[in-house]
Structures are given as structure tokens and as C-alpha cells.
Design a protein around this motif. Sequence first.
Motif, PDB file in Angstrom:
ATOM      1  N   THR A  74      -7.113   4.991  -1.555  1.00 59.10           N
ATOM      2  CA  THR A  74      -6.187   3.949  -2.006  1.00 59.10           C
ATOM      3  C   THR A  74      -5.192   3.608  -0.910  1.00 59.10           C
ATOM      4  O   THR A  74      -4.902   2.431  -0.664  1.00 59.10           O
ATOM      5  CB  THR A  74      -5.443   4.415  -3.265  1.00 59.10           C
ATOM      6  OG1 THR A  74      -6.393   4.774  -4.253  1.00 59.10           O
ATOM      7  CG2 THR A  74      -4.540   3.338  -3.794  1.00 59.10           C
ATOM      8  N   GLN A  75      -4.675   4.608  -0.242  1.00 55.90           N
ATOM      9  CA  GLN A  75      -3.702   4.342   0.813  1.00 55.90           C
ATOM     10  C   GLN A  75      -4.347   3.664   2.013  1.00 55.90           C
ATOM     11  O   GLN A  75      -3.729   2.797   2.636  1.00 55.90           O
ATOM     12  CB  GLN A  75      -3.004   5.626   1.220  1.00 55.90           C
ATOM     13  CG  GLN A  75      -2.115   6.147   0.117  1.00 55.90           C
ATOM     14  CD  GLN A  75      -0.957   6.942   0.630  1.00 55.90           C
ATOM     15  OE1 GLN A  75      -0.818   7.141   1.822  1.00 55.90           O
ATOM     16  NE2 GLN A  75      -0.112   7.383  -0.271  1.00 55.90           N
ATOM     17  N   ALA A  78      -4.718   0.102   1.105  1.00 56.73           N
ATOM     18  CA  ALA A  78      -3.413  -0.560   1.133  1.00 56.73           C
ATOM     19  C   ALA A  78      -3.033  -0.912   2.573  1.00 56.73           C
ATOM     20  O   ALA A  78      -2.503  -1.993   2.831  1.00 56.73           O
ATOM     21  CB  ALA A  78      -2.347   0.337   0.507  1.00 56.73           C
ATOM     22  N   GLN A  82      -2.538  -4.691   4.039  1.00 52.36           N
ATOM     23  CA  GLN A  82      -1.319  -5.043   4.762  1.00 52.36           C
ATOM     24  C   GLN A  82      -1.666  -5.594   6.144  1.00 52.36           C
ATOM     25  O   GLN A  82      -1.071  -6.565   6.597  1.00 52.36           O
ATOM     26  CB  GLN A  82      -0.424  -3.815   4.896  1.00 52.36           C
ATOM     27  CG  GLN A  82       0.882  -4.100   5.609  1.00 52.36           C
ATOM     28  CD  GLN A  82       1.736  -2.844   5.762  1.00 52.36           C
ATOM     29  OE1 GLN A  82       1.327  -1.765   5.367  1.00 52.36           O
ATOM     30  NE2 GLN A  82       2.895  -3.007   6.332  1.00 52.36           N
TER      31      GLN A  82
END
Length: 102
Positions: A74-75, A78, A82
Motif C-alpha cells: 500500500t505504501q 501511494a 504521488q
Amino acid sequence: MMDPALLIPILALSIPIVAIWTKHQQKLAEMNVQTTAQATAEQAAQYASKVQQLEDRVQVLERIVTDKGYDVATQIEALRDQRRVDDEGSGVPLGSLNREKA
């Protein structure tokens, strides 16, 4: 022929020479053993240090993965999202550069 009486002093003088040579060889062997033992101890210490560093790293990684339901995927996504947003708003598209050169 050689006189047997001459062999007695030669034999008497050679015994201490052989004893000295044997003692010298023994000292050389002991020094070699000490040098080898010291080198082996240093290598073992280096190995132990590397193993400790790796164990520390594994503990940190385990803590990262297990603490607070850390979700690596998930990170990463993300960060990718970004990065896409940042890339869209800056710079000149590559396709327009090729057209300007022609």
C-alpha cells in the motif's frame, strides 16, 4: 681409512648442534601456531561482527513489517501515485521535444 678415535669428538660436537637446531625448530613451530591462532581469532571476531549486523538488520525489518499492520504494498503504491501526480504537473512532454526538432 678414518681413525675411529676421530669420530668420537665429531660425534660429541654434533650432539649439541642437533639439540640447538631441534630447539630452534620447536620455537618456530610454536610461533607459527600462535600466528595462526591469532589470525583465526581475528577472522572469527570479524565474522561474529558481520553476523551481529545482519541479525540487527533482520530485527529492524521484522519490526517494520509487524508493527501497526504495516502494509508495504500500500505504501509503495501511494508513493507511485504521488510520483505520477508530481510528474504530470512538471516538465515538457517528450513528444513535443521531438516535434520541435523536426
